[in-house]
Enzyme design. Sequence first.
Site, mmCIF file in Angstrom:
data_model
loop_
_atom_site.group_PDB
_atom_site.id
_atom_site.type_symbol
_atom_site.label_atom_id
_atom_site.label_comp_id
_atom_site.label_asym_id
_atom_site.label_seq_id
_atom_site.Cartn_x
_atom_site.Cartn_y
_atom_site.Cartn_z
ATOM 1 N N CYS A 2 -58.636 -15.317 51.199
ATOM 2 C CA CYS A 2 -60.046 -15.428 50.684
ATOM 3 C C CYS A 2 -60.224 -15.104 49.331
ATOM 4 O O CYS A 2 -59.406 -14.266 48.550
ATOM 5 C CB CYS A 2 -60.950 -14.827 51.655
ATOM 6 S SG CYS A 2 -60.615 -14.975 53.442
ATOM 7 N N ARG A 28 -56.359 -20.128 45.196
ATOM 8 C CA ARG A 28 -56.053 -19.007 46.518
ATOM 9 C C ARG A 28 -55.954 -20.046 47.663
ATOM 10 O O ARG A 28 -55.350 -19.495 48.815
ATOM 11 C CB ARG A 28 -56.897 -18.050 46.642
ATOM 12 C CG ARG A 28 -56.997 -17.291 45.143
ATOM 13 C CD ARG A 28 -58.061 -16.253 45.106
ATOM 14 N NE ARG A 28 -58.049 -15.311 46.181
ATOM 15 C CZ ARG A 28 -57.478 -14.191 45.714
ATOM 16 N NH1 ARG A 28 -57.062 -13.583 44.565
ATOM 17 N NH2 ARG A 28 -57.455 -13.122 46.703
ATOM 18 N N TRP A 75 -60.371 -18.587 53.737
ATOM 19 C CA TRP A 75 -59.065 -18.999 54.578
ATOM 20 C C TRP A 75 -59.118 -18.522 55.805
ATOM 21 O O TRP A 75 -58.703 -17.246 55.756
ATOM 22 C CB TRP A 75 -57.811 -18.721 53.402
ATOM 23 C CG TRP A 75 -56.895 -19.447 53.839
ATOM 24 C CD1 TRP A 75 -56.789 -20.874 53.290
ATOM 25 C CD2 TRP A 75 -55.591 -19.299 54.346
ATOM 26 N NE1 TRP A 75 -55.298 -21.427 53.560
ATOM 27 C CE2 TRP A 75 -54.745 -20.503 54.383
ATOM 28 C CE3 TRP A 75 -55.113 -18.163 55.203
ATOM 29 C CZ2 TRP A 75 -53.620 -20.553 55.064
ATOM 30 C CZ3 TRP A 75 -53.843 -18.013 55.782
ATOM 31 C CH2 TRP A 75 -53.052 -19.186 55.645
ATOM 32 N N ASN A 101 -62.755 -9.975 52.557
ATOM 33 C CA ASN A 101 -61.486 -10.492 52.378
ATOM 34 C C ASN A 101 -60.353 -9.582 53.436
ATOM 35 O O ASN A 101 -60.820 -8.356 53.392
ATOM 36 C CB ASN A 101 -60.978 -10.478 51.050
ATOM 37 C CG ASN A 101 -59.609 -11.192 50.965
ATOM 38 O OD1 ASN A 101 -59.028 -11.541 51.680
ATOM 39 N ND2 ASN A 101 -59.264 -11.177 49.465
ATOM 40 N N GLY A 102 -59.391 -9.952 54.216
ATOM 41 C CA GLY A 102 -58.635 -9.296 54.720
ATOM 42 C C GLY A 102 -59.126 -9.250 56.358
ATOM 43 O O GLY A 102 -59.535 -10.007 56.610
ATOM 44 N N GLU A 478 -30.844 -20.561 54.482
ATOM 45 C CA GLU A 478 -32.016 -20.770 53.638
ATOM 46 C C GLU A 478 -31.762 -20.572 52.107
ATOM 47 O O GLU A 478 -32.414 -21.030 51.391
ATOM 48 C CB GLU A 478 -32.839 -19.315 54.398
ATOM 49 C CG GLU A 478 -34.181 -19.212 53.561
ATOM 50 C CD GLU A 478 -35.164 -20.419 53.467
ATOM 51 O OE1 GLU A 478 -34.744 -21.544 54.168
ATOM 52 O OE2 GLU A 478 -36.351 -20.355 52.769
ATOM 53 N N LYS A 482 -33.059 -23.102 49.264
ATOM 54 C CA LYS A 482 -33.756 -22.537 48.078
ATOM 55 C C LYS A 482 -33.413 -23.261 46.732
ATOM 56 O O LYS A 482 -33.847 -23.699 45.802
ATOM 57 C CB LYS A 482 -33.970 -21.238 48.037
ATOM 58 C CG LYS A 482 -34.929 -20.601 49.081
ATOM 59 C CD LYS A 482 -36.496 -20.608 48.881
ATOM 60 C CE LYS A 482 -36.969 -21.997 49.352
ATOM 61 N NZ LYS A 482 -37.323 -21.654 50.932
ATOM 62 N N GLU A 485 -33.824 -26.938 46.335
ATOM 63 C CA GLU A 485 -34.860 -27.683 46.067
ATOM 64 C C GLU A 485 -35.742 -27.318 44.652
ATOM 65 O O GLU A 485 -36.316 -28.178 44.176
ATOM 66 C CB GLU A 485 -35.835 -27.353 47.272
ATOM 67 C CG GLU A 485 -36.402 -25.933 47.507
ATOM 68 C CD GLU A 485 -37.122 -25.672 48.683
ATOM 69 O OE1 GLU A 485 -37.192 -24.668 49.353
ATOM 70 O OE2 GLU A 485 -38.028 -26.649 48.813
ATOM 71 N N HIS A 501 -10.711 -23.750 57.765
ATOM 72 C CA HIS A 501 -10.626 -25.252 58.448
ATOM 73 C C HIS A 501 -10.879 -26.195 57.721
ATOM 74 O O HIS A 501 -11.083 -27.321 58.436
ATOM 75 C CB HIS A 501 -11.580 -24.929 59.728
ATOM 76 C CG HIS A 501 -10.999 -23.597 60.604
ATOM 77 N ND1 HIS A 501 -10.152 -23.744 61.372
ATOM 78 C CD2 HIS A 501 -11.715 -22.465 60.844
ATOM 79 C CE1 HIS A 501 -9.679 -22.627 61.919
ATOM 80 N NE2 HIS A 501 -10.832 -21.936 61.505
ATOM 81 N N LYS A 599 -45.934 -30.034 49.830
ATOM 82 C CA LYS A 599 -45.909 -28.631 50.481
ATOM 83 C C LYS A 599 -46.174 -28.895 51.911
ATOM 84 O O LYS A 599 -45.628 -28.121 52.679
ATOM 85 C CB LYS A 599 -47.148 -28.007 49.826
ATOM 86 C CG LYS A 599 -47.497 -26.847 50.589
ATOM 87 C CD LYS A 599 -46.371 -25.549 50.077
ATOM 88 C CE LYS A 599 -46.309 -24.304 50.746
ATOM 89 N NZ LYS A 599 -45.216 -23.737 50.660
HETATM 90 C C1 F6R Z 1 -38.728 -25.405 51.993
HETATM 91 C C2 F6R Z 1 -39.829 -25.693 52.555
HETATM 92 C C3 F6R Z 1 -39.777 -26.758 53.550
HETATM 93 C C4 F6R Z 1 -40.710 -26.499 54.782
HETATM 94 C C5 F6R Z 1 -40.804 -27.503 55.791
HETATM 95 C C6 F6R Z 1 -41.663 -27.464 56.882
HETATM 96 O O1 F6R Z 1 -38.954 -24.206 51.036
HETATM 97 O O2 F6R Z 1 -40.857 -25.237 52.200
HETATM 98 O O3 F6R Z 1 -38.314 -26.768 54.008
HETATM 99 O O4 F6R Z 1 -40.162 -25.486 55.386
HETATM 100 O O5 F6R Z 1 -41.151 -28.708 55.308
HETATM 101 O O6 F6R Z 1 -42.823 -26.942 56.692
HETATM 102 P P1 F6R Z 1 -43.708 -26.224 57.753
HETATM 103 O O7 F6R Z 1 -43.286 -24.827 57.555
HETATM 104 O O8 F6R Z 1 -45.142 -26.243 56.938
HETATM 105 O O9 F6R Z 1 -43.920 -27.016 59.014
#
Ligand code: F6R
Length: 604
Positions: A2, A28, A75, A101-102, A478, A482, A485, A501, A599
Site C-alpha cells: 500500500c 508500488r 494492495w 499500510n501493513g 531456480e 534466473k 531470463e 552419465h 509478469k
Molecule cells: C521467473 C518467473 C516466472 C513465474 C511464472 C509463474 O522469474 O517469474 O517463471 O514464476 O510465470 O508465475 P506465477 O507465479 O504468477 O503463477
Amino acid sequence: MCGIVGFVGYEGDALPFLLEGLKRLEYRGYDSAGIALAQPGRIAVSKAQGKLAVLEQSLQSMPQGIPCGIGHTRWATHGRPTDENAHPHTDCQGVIAVAHNGIIENFQELRDELEASGHQFRSETDTEVIPHLLEVYGGADDLVAAVRQAEKRLKGAYAFLAISAQKPDIIVAVRRSSPLVVGLGEGVNYVASDVSAFLAHTRQAQVLENGDLAVISPGRIQVTDAHGHKRNPKTLTVDWDIRQAERGGYEHFMLKEIMEQPDVWSDCLLSRIHEDKVVVGEMGLTAKLLEGIHRIQVVAAGTAYHAGLVGKALIERLARVPVDVSVASEFRYQEPVLDPGTLVMAISQSGETADTLASMHMAQDEGFPVYSIVNTVGSTLARDSNYVGYTHAGPEIAVASTKAYTTQLLVLTMVALALAENRGRARPDLVRSLLALPKAGQKVLEDLEHIQEMAARLAEHSDVFYIGRGIDYALAMEGQLKIKEIAYIHAEAYAAGEMKHGTLALIEEGTPVVAIVTERAVAEKSISNILEVKARGAEVWAILDNKLGRRVPVDHVLPVPVPDPLLVPVLAALPLQLLAYWTAVTRGQDVDQPRNLAKSVTVE
Ligand code: F6R
C-alpha cells in the site's frame, strides 16, 4: 504494497497534491484508492476500487480548498479489493479517518470487542479497527492522546496516518515497521510511504524510525519514540530523481525486491508462529484438512514450480506425506491419476497464470480440494481455490520473481511443519529457528557486497551449468532460470550426481559451473562432483555451507549460514538471485523487463 500520503498546510488545497502523490506511488501496485479531507466538523471521503482514474472521477464532489488530508493506494491483504475495503476508513461518527499500510495481527479480537460495544463496521479490513479504537479513546477531541492509547492495543507491523474533523490542522503518523517519511515544505508539510510522493514539492525529508509517533502540523513536526521520549530526526536533502525514489534509490526494482527480502520474510512469518507451533488457521488451513491428506499434488509454473520442488523435499522429510510436483501446462493435459485424499496445491505469485488456474479447475471438477499459495489477494486463484495461504510479499514489479519465490518457500516450510506436527512429528526447534531467518538473510546480503566482481566474470560466458543434490538441485533449477531470463545466458541445471552419465562430456577448460552445497547429508558427495568438474578444467562458483570453509577447492566462494539444511533455501536463494542480477547488469540487459517475457502469463 500500500501507499500512503498526507498533506497539512496553513492554507492551500490538499486534494491535487494527494492525487498527484498517489500517482507517484502507483508503481508500488494497488487495486483500490481513496482520499479523506479534514474539514472543520466533518471528514469528506472518496474511495474507489480500481485505478486512480476511477477515483479521479469521483473527486469532483469533494470540497475544494481544504488544506488537510490523507490518501491511500491499497494492495489488498485482508478483504477483497472493493470500494468498501478501500482506505481511508472512518469511525462511526465520520469525524476520524485513517489510512494504513501493513497488517494488524490482532484485528479480529479487537473487532469482536468493538462490535460487542456497538461499533458498526463497514469493511472487511483489519484497518477499520483503528478509527473505531480512536473513537473509543476520544480521538475526535484529542487525536494525539487517542493514537497513543490505541497504539498500545495494536499488534503487528504497520504504519498509519490519522486525521480528525475537530482538529483539522494536524496529521498523526505512526510507524511500526512499514516505512514513513515526512517532507518539509514552507507553511505546509507532507508525509508519505516514500519520498517519491512529495519530491516534486520538497527535497527536505525526515525519516521516521520504527516506534515513532509524529504530530505533523503546517509549521512543525513533533516526533516521539516508542517510549514516548522526544526525538529530533535528522533532516536529509534527497538528491534522487523521481524514478530512483520509486525504487528506494536502487537502480532496478529487481535489486530493491532482492534487498527487501528480510523485511518481507518478517511480514510473511508474522502472526503465523506462536509458542513454537505454526498457527494453522493463519496459513488458511484447518486441522481437519491436514488430517485427511494422504498425498499432495503441486501444480505451478516457472519459479513457483521450483518452489514446489523445494516444498516436496520439506513436506516428505518432515511430515512423511508423499508429494508430486507438476508443471501446470503439462498437468492439465496429462489425464493425471489423483488418489482419494489428495490435496492439490497451486503455487503462484500473480494468481492469474492460465495453466495453473486450469489445473486448479480441473482438479476441483474431479472433486479434489485446492490449497493455493498465492501473493495477490483478490486474484482468480485466491478467489476460486478452496483454501488460501498468502505469501504477503507485497507487489513484485520486476518480471523475474525473487521475493515471491522466497516467501513461497517460507509458506511451504510452515505447511510442512504444520503437517509434521499434525502427524506427531513436531519440530519445535525448526519452528523457532524460522523466526531468525530475516536477521540471517540481512547478514547474508551484507556479506555479498563483493558478488559483483564474481558476476562480471560469469558475464563473459554464454553457457553455464548449475549443479546440486536434493534441495540444492531444486535451488539450482531456480538459479539457472534466473540467469537465463535476465542475463540471456544459456543455463542448465543438473543433479550433481547425474553429470557423469553423459553431460560431463561438455565440461572443458573454463566451462562455468555454479555448484550449491548446503545439504549436509550429501555434502561429501556434492564435493566429489565439484572435484570431477574441476579436474576437467571447469571454473566453479560455489554457494557453500559456511561450515565447509576453504575445504572445497573452488574459484569463487559465496558462503551461506546453514541453521538447518531444511531452512537454508531462502538464504541460498539470495546469492543465486544476486549473481544473476549483477551478471545481467554487467551485460547491459534490461533487468526489470526482460525481452519476450511478461509478469503475469494469462495465456496458455
Ligand atoms: C521467473 C518467473 C516466472 C513465474 C511464472 C509463474 O522469474 O517469474 O517463471 O514464476 O510465470 O508465475 P506465477 O507465479 O504468477 O503463477
